[in-house]
Structure formats: C-alpha cells, structure tokens
Design an enzyme around this catalytic site. Sequence first.
Site, PDB file in Angstrom:
ATOM      1  N   ASN A  32      33.345  26.726  44.368  1.00  9.40           N
ATOM      2  CA  ASN A  32      34.244  28.096  45.834  1.00  9.40           C
ATOM      3  C   ASN A  32      32.893  29.030  45.010  1.00  9.40           C
ATOM      4  OD1 ASN A  32      35.141  25.808  46.175  1.00  9.40           O
ATOM      5  ND2 ASN A  32      36.278  26.816  47.852  1.00  9.40           N
ATOM      6  N   GLU A 117      31.227  26.300  49.298  1.00  5.84           N
ATOM      7  CA  GLU A 117      31.580  25.817  48.283  1.00  5.84           C
ATOM      8  C   GLU A 117      29.905  24.507  47.481  1.00  5.84           C
ATOM      9  OE1 GLU A 117      33.860  22.420  48.796  1.00  5.84           O
ATOM     10  OE2 GLU A 117      35.184  24.087  49.848  1.00  5.84           O
TER      11      GLU A 117
HETATM   12  P1  ADP Z   1      38.948  24.273  43.640  1.00  3.65           P
HETATM   13  O1  ADP Z   1      38.852  23.644  44.901  1.00  3.65           O
HETATM   14  O2  ADP Z   1      39.468  25.058  43.150  1.00  3.65           O
HETATM   15  O3  ADP Z   1      37.282  24.343  44.114  1.00  3.65           O
HETATM   16  P2  ADP Z   1      37.499  21.701  42.700  1.00  3.65           P
HETATM   17  O4  ADP Z   1      37.824  20.236  42.881  1.00  3.65           O
HETATM   18  O5  ADP Z   1      36.634  22.060  44.172  1.00  3.65           O
HETATM   19  O6  ADP Z   1      38.608  22.792  42.851  1.00  3.65           O
HETATM   20  O7  ADP Z   1      36.567  21.718  41.542  1.00  3.65           O
HETATM   21  C1  ADP Z   1      35.898  22.504  41.278  1.00  3.65           C
HETATM   22  C2  ADP Z   1      35.786  23.466  39.952  1.00  3.65           C
HETATM   23  O8  ADP Z   1      35.078  22.147  39.022  1.00  3.65           O
HETATM   24  C3  ADP Z   1      34.250  24.033  39.895  1.00  3.65           C
HETATM   25  O9  ADP Z   1      35.348  25.545  40.135  1.00  3.65           O
HETATM   26  C4  ADP Z   1      33.874  24.135  38.571  1.00  3.65           C
HETATM   27  O10 ADP Z   1      34.678  24.535  37.766  1.00  3.65           O
HETATM   28  C5  ADP Z   1      33.895  23.043  38.435  1.00  3.65           C
HETATM   29  N1  ADP Z   1      32.874  21.429  38.064  1.00  3.65           N
HETATM   30  C6  ADP Z   1      32.662  21.066  37.274  1.00  3.65           C
HETATM   31  N2  ADP Z   1      31.504  20.590  37.034  1.00  3.65           N
HETATM   32  C7  ADP Z   1      30.560  20.900  38.806  1.00  3.65           C
HETATM   33  C8  ADP Z   1      29.949  20.633  39.147  1.00  3.65           C
HETATM   34  N3  ADP Z   1      28.812  19.662  38.807  1.00  3.65           N
HETATM   35  N4  ADP Z   1      29.190  21.406  40.382  1.00  3.65           N
HETATM   36  C9  ADP Z   1      30.308  22.184  41.074  1.00  3.65           C
HETATM   37  N5  ADP Z   1      31.476  22.619  40.029  1.00  3.65           N
HETATM   38  C10 ADP Z   1      32.143  22.197  39.359  1.00  3.65           C
HETATM   39 MG    MG Z   2      36.017  23.147  45.445  1.00  2.00          MG
END
Ligand code: ADP
Ligand code: MG
Length: 183
Positions: A32, A117
């Site tokens: 995000n 996001e």
């Molecule tokens: P949040 O609601 O906190 O954004 P998510 O479940 O969407 O949680 O997970 C997002 C986090 O996962 C990102 O901030 C990043 O640190 C990590 N991440 C790992 N792999 C990826 C990817 N392929 N694309 C985007 N984020 C990723």
């Molecule tokens: Mg996210």
Amino acid sequence: MPPVPPYPVFIDSHVIGGFGRGSSDLGIPTANIPASDFLASGIPKGQTGIYFGLAKISGAYGTLVRHSSPEENGPKPPATEIVRTEKSIVPEDGVVLPMVMSVGWNPFYGNSEPSAEVHIVHKFAEQFYGADIKLAVLGYIRPEQNFASVEALIEEIMNDIRKAKEFLAEDGFKQIESNEFFK
Ligand code: ADP
Ligand code: MG
C-alpha cells in the site's frame, strides 16, 4: 505500442501498512502507498480500478507491528508501526519488476481518500514495509468489480496479471524500464 497519455505516470512513494487482508484472504499481497502520493500523481481522479506498470523497491525496509487486529478495529485500519532494518531488501533492491495496482475509495474515510495498492509480480522471501517504491503506471486494465466468490476474484486478478505481462512485453512499454526515473 507506447503508453497512451496521460501514461506513463511516475509515482515516487514508500510502502505503508494496510488492513492486512490482501495476503491472508487471497494469497496476493499488495504494497500500500499513501493516498496523498496517488492523488498528486496526475492519474485522473476518481478512476478506480486496476492499472498495470512497473515497480522498483529500494532502501531500508522493515517489518510491520500491528497494535490491534482488523477484527478489533472494524472498518478502521489497525494502528501500525514499521520496525526498519538497516538493510536493503536483497536481491530485489533496485530491480524494475512488473506490477498491477488496484485503486479504490476507502469507505472508512468517507470516500474522500483513495486506497492505492500494488501487487508486484514476483515472489519475495520477505516483507518490505517502509521501503521506497517507485512506480511507472503505464495503463488501465479494468474498472472495479464485485465478485460472487473469492475464487472468481482470484481468477480475475490472475487474468489482470497475464494482461499486464503481455503489455509489458511490448517494446513501447519495455523501454520505460530504462527511464531516467528508475535510475
Ligand atoms: P497490508 O494490508 O499491510 O498491505 P498485505 O497482506 O497486502 O498487507 O501484504 C502487503 C505486504 O507484503 C507489502 O507491504 C510487502 O511488504 C509484502 N509483499 C511481499 N510480496 C509482495 C508482492 N509480490 N507484492 C507486494 N507486496 C508484497
Ligand atoms: Mg496491501
């Protein structure tokens, strides 16, 4: 085919914590970014939906500490804090990768703030909260949709990813990888 104006739109931002639902419900994590960075970007305001482009992660990253769970907070995002390492994420630091970006209006903020996001089409071994993220948004794929099931949603996201890869394989889009912005 090159990107069609107003694209490419370049966004220089950083990764913040979201609701923590992307990964757990769908297996598709989304990095995000702050609403203000998206609003300042020049993408037509109010155009929600799915975009595609390129992303580059760099700089010190960290893990996210959630001080409350989404369940406890209801529609409110959980309070979070990023605990950074001194390190850059390896081996992805500085590498330009394909991405799909979802933009929607967050009902919690009375629809005054968008949520943007980014799912990077790459398997990371670690999370990279707090890292710098540079985005080149290169086009629009489709509007937001409601899905009858989680399976149908995942199938559509896989479809978005396939389309993004097809576009990004074309010369006019590939060229953006070597744009000054990513140097
Ligand atoms: P949040 O609601 O906190 O954004 P998510 O479940 O969407 O949680 O997970 C997002 C986090 O996962 C990102 O901030 C990043 O640190 C990590 N991440 C790992 N792999 C990826 C990817 N392929 N694309 C985007 N984020 C990723
Ligand atoms: Mg996210």
